[in-house]
Scaffold this active site. Structure first.
Site, short mmCIF file in Angstrom:
data_model
loop_
_atom_site.label_atom_id
_atom_site.label_comp_id
_atom_site.label_asym_id
_atom_site.label_seq_id
_atom_site.Cartn_x
_atom_site.Cartn_y
_atom_site.Cartn_z
N ARG A 78 -70.83 14.48 22.26
CA ARG A 78 -71.20 13.41 23.08
C ARG A 78 -69.98 13.69 24.42
NH1 ARG A 78 -69.21 7.65 23.45
NH2 ARG A 78 -67.38 7.89 22.26
N LEU B 62 -70.89 5.42 26.54
CA LEU B 62 -70.25 6.41 27.45
C LEU B 62 -69.00 6.78 26.86
CD1 LEU B 62 -71.41 4.79 30.80
CD2 LEU B 62 -72.64 6.76 29.67
N SER C 36 -74.48 -12.25 29.14
CA SER C 36 -73.14 -11.83 30.08
C SER C 36 -73.32 -10.71 30.74
CB SER C 36 -72.02 -11.66 29.12
OG SER C 36 -71.85 -12.69 28.13
N ASN D 38 -72.28 -3.77 32.92
CA ASN D 38 -73.37 -3.64 31.75
C ASN D 38 -73.72 -5.15 31.41
OD1 ASN D 38 -74.70 -2.82 29.69
ND2 ASN D 38 -73.08 -3.15 28.05
N THR D 39 -75.03 -5.34 31.17
CA THR D 39 -75.41 -6.58 30.70
C THR D 39 -75.40 -6.84 29.14
OG1 THR D 39 -77.94 -5.62 30.81
CG2 THR D 39 -77.11 -6.93 32.66
N HIS D 40 -75.22 -7.96 28.61
CA HIS D 40 -75.27 -7.98 27.31
C HIS D 40 -75.82 -9.25 26.79
CE1 HIS D 40 -73.87 -7.24 23.12
NE2 HIS D 40 -73.70 -8.32 22.96
N ASP E 63 -68.15 -3.55 24.64
CA ASP E 63 -68.40 -4.88 25.26
C ASP E 63 -67.22 -5.97 25.27
OD1 ASP E 63 -71.23 -4.58 25.36
OD2 ASP E 63 -71.73 -5.05 23.36
N ASP F 255 -65.42 -1.17 29.90
CA ASP F 255 -64.12 -0.34 29.78
C ASP F 255 -64.32 0.24 28.55
OD1 ASP F 255 -63.95 -2.04 27.42
OD2 ASP F 255 -62.40 -3.33 28.26
N GLY G 287 -63.63 -0.38 25.28
CA GLY G 287 -64.15 -0.87 24.12
C GLY G 287 -65.67 -1.02 24.22
#
Length: 197
Positions: free
Chosen positions: A64, A92, A135, A106-108, A144, A140, A142
């Site tokens: 990764r 990432l 949202s 990011n969208t969630h 979400d 970061d 973590g």
């Protein structure tokens, strides 16, 4: 003009909405490139809009971190002011997040911190809640867990399936994303000062 790179894994419906918005000369942002971690359907949107694209296939790398380093190199080549994860279904590595944060959003499909992770819609249905949401967050290290930039509630209807609920969340996600990118571009949203709710 805010330079934006968008990363996708799938159909890219949020990407398309953003590309359409960027056609408006009044909109203060421009997508300069679209990247993907696989041969994603959504890359076709970039082609239609004449936007360059790049693919860094996850399966081509032994780790990764190795994949992340190549993805980061491909992103930074475009010198973006902002990187948008729009349905990128891969976490990432920290080296990428650290290099791009806080200009990485990011969208969630949930009202964070409720229902983080890859199955936000399914988890909301399983929990039997009467409302979920959408949202937009700063990414970061973590999953979400970053500062929330914008969010909105979406009701869960009695006959909702996962697909049906997701289809009602998507337009809200798109609108929030377009508003947040505009806010970052015009300075009304400060990424360094993003607050957690």
């Amino acid at each position: 003009m805010l330079r934006v790179v968008v990363l996708i894994s799938g159909g890219g419906s949020n990407l398309r909405a953003l590309l359409e918005q960027c056609r408006d000369p009044e909109y203060p942002a421009h997508v300069v490139a679209v990247g993907a971690d696989r041969d994603a359907e959504g890359l076709a949107h970039a082609e239609v809009f004449g936007i360059p694209s790049f693919t860094v296939p996850f399966t081509s790398y032994s780790s990764r971190d190795e994949w992340g380093a190549e993805m980061l190199a491909s992103i930074t080549e475009w010198q973006p002011d902002l990187v948008v994860l729009s349905g990128l279904m891969r976490i990432l590595p920290p080296v990428v997040v650290d290099a791009l944060a806080p200009r990485l959003i990011n969208t969630h499909p949930a009202y964070l911190p409720e229902f983080p992770g890859a199955h936000g819609v399914r988890d909301a249905l399983a929990a039997g809640v009467t409302q979920t949401g959408a949202s937009v967050i700063v990414v970061d290290s973590g999953v979400d867990t970053g500062p929330v930039l914008a969010q909105e509630r979406v009701p869960v209807l009695p006959d909702d399936t996962e697909d049906r609920l997701h289809e009602r969340i998507k337009p809200v996600e798109r609108r929030l994303l377009i508003d947040v990118v505009r806010g970052i571009a015009d300075g009304s949203i400060e990424l360094g000062a993003a607050s957690t709710h």
